[in-house]
Write an enzyme that holds these catalytic residues in place. Sequence first.
Site, PDB file in Angstrom:
ATOM      1  N   ASP A 238       0.101  -7.540   1.800  1.00  0.00           N
ATOM      2  CA  ASP A 238       0.595  -6.151   1.762  1.00  0.00           C
ATOM      3  C   ASP A 238       2.122  -6.099   1.770  1.00  0.00           C
ATOM      4  OD1 ASP A 238       0.585  -3.415   1.744  1.00  0.00           O
ATOM      5  OD2 ASP A 238      -0.108  -3.168   3.819  1.00  0.00           O
TER       6      ASP A 238
ATOM      7  N   GLN B  61       0.676   6.017  11.427  1.00  0.00           N
ATOM      8  CA  GLN B  61       0.772   6.514  10.042  1.00  0.00           C
ATOM      9  C   GLN B  61       2.212   6.955   9.736  1.00  0.00           C
ATOM     10  OE1 GLN B  61      -1.971   5.190   9.454  1.00  0.00           O
ATOM     11  NE2 GLN B  61      -2.717   5.975  11.394  1.00  0.00           N
ATOM     12  N   GLY B  62       2.721   6.529   8.591  1.00  0.00           N
ATOM     13  CA  GLY B  62       4.081   6.878   8.206  1.00  0.00           C
ATOM     14  C   GLY B  62       5.078   5.782   8.547  1.00  0.00           C
ATOM     15  N   ASP B  63       4.700   4.874   9.445  1.00  0.00           N
ATOM     16  CA  ASP B  63       5.566   3.731   9.783  1.00  0.00           C
ATOM     17  C   ASP B  63       5.347   2.578   8.811  1.00  0.00           C
ATOM     18  OD1 ASP B  63       6.777   4.845  12.091  1.00  0.00           O
ATOM     19  OD2 ASP B  63       4.983   4.379  13.268  1.00  0.00           O
ATOM     20  N   SER B  64       4.282   2.615   8.048  1.00  0.00           N
ATOM     21  CA  SER B  64       3.943   1.530   7.133  1.00  0.00           C
ATOM     22  C   SER B  64       5.135   1.099   6.291  1.00  0.00           C
ATOM     23  CB  SER B  64       2.826   1.949   6.186  1.00  0.00           C
ATOM     24  OG  SER B  64       1.589   1.748   6.783  1.00  0.00           O
TER      25      SER B  64
ATOM     26  N   HIS C 178       0.827  -1.218   0.000  1.00  0.00           N
ATOM     27  CA  HIS C 178       0.000   0.000   0.000  1.00  0.00           C
ATOM     28  C   HIS C 178       0.858   1.263   0.000  1.00  0.00           C
ATOM     29  CE1 HIS C 178       0.277   0.150   4.523  1.00  0.00           C
ATOM     30  NE2 HIS C 178       0.143   1.433   4.306  1.00  0.00           N
TER      31      HIS C 178
HETATM   32  N1  ARG Z   1      -1.233   2.372   7.305  1.00  0.00           N
HETATM   33  C1  ARG Z   1      -0.294   3.106   8.097  1.00  0.00           C
HETATM   34  C2  ARG Z   1       0.772   3.700   7.207  1.00  0.00           C
HETATM   35  O1  ARG Z   1       0.556   3.730   6.017  1.00  0.00           O
HETATM   36  C3  ARG Z   1       0.256   2.268   9.198  1.00  0.00           C
HETATM   37  C4  ARG Z   1      -0.741   2.101  10.222  1.00  0.00           C
HETATM   38  C5  ARG Z   1      -0.301   1.230  11.311  1.00  0.00           C
HETATM   39  N2  ARG Z   1      -1.280   1.370  12.307  1.00  0.00           N
HETATM   40  C6  ARG Z   1      -1.194   0.792  13.496  1.00  0.00           C
HETATM   41  N3  ARG Z   1      -2.123   1.043  14.349  1.00  0.00           N
HETATM   42  N4  ARG Z   1      -0.186   0.000  13.793  1.00  0.00           N
HETATM   43  O2  ARG Z   1       1.736   4.265   7.665  1.00  0.00           O
END
Ligand code: ARG
Length: 269
Positions: free
Chosen positions: A132, A219-222, A88
């Site tokens: 993913d 967010q941003g750690d993905s 993603h």
């Molecule tokens: N989708 C998020 C990203 O793109 C990562 C989210 C992780 N969320 C969590 N609760 N661990 O950075």
Amino acid sequence: MQNRRKTLTRLGALTAAGLGVAALALGATSAYADDNAPNDIEPKIIGGQPAEDGQFPYIVALADAGDPSFNFCGGQLVAEDVVLTAAHCTEGSAAADIVIRHGSTDITQTDIYDVTDIYVAEGFDGSTMVNDWSLIKLAEPISGAETVPLAESDTKDWGTLTVAGWGTTESGSSSEDLLYVDVPYITDTDCSGAYGSEFNADSMICAGDLENGGVDSCQGDSGGPLVSADGVLVGIVSWGYGCAEAGNPGVYANVGLLYDDITTKLADF
Ligand code: ARG
């Protein structure tokens, strides 16, 4: 329970959604703001501390080629010229849209590398987050760089895991310093209990403090690493409802279960 939204938004998703250049121009703050509206009281790497130099030598950030100061995802070197990240994070992007940052815990001090190829996992589904994972080829190898070993199977008994990234913190914005936090492994049964059928046990693994929350990726750690105590890559940051909420753990691509697919692709990438 309020705000049970799957928070998946990041630059690539916005781009893929057709917002294109407008989304790129909005930059980091706005990309996070979509997920963290003022009424979303989300503790955010949440609960973490700064990483030591060399603690995650394989970690990289994905950044916008047009504005490399905007890093929107994490990743890890699995070869001197290949990054493993989340699908993603790359879906809908061309190789020329992304650069890789590596070489320092301070994101502003990292070196920047061009990308020549992107592979998005077969069967990746952006609405369910199944499969993913994604590979990114660098224009040239980072010679001598350390790579992370991949879990070859899922032991279903991982104990304490560790996740790292430059993503959103308690403050609501991303971190210049690489942060990490320990997150307990959560069984498939418990994760199904939390997320029902949205948790796909064939390609996902969960971690976090189910009862208390307070520790999580965000967010941003993905795309970044979830590693075992002996330094094996167990998961890739993927999704969660909010961040660090009790009852809503972090969900990760399950590297042990995806190992054959990843290594098969890696062999001819
Ligand atoms: N989708 C998020 C990203 O793109 C990562 C989210 C992780 N969320 C969590 N609760 N661990 O950075």
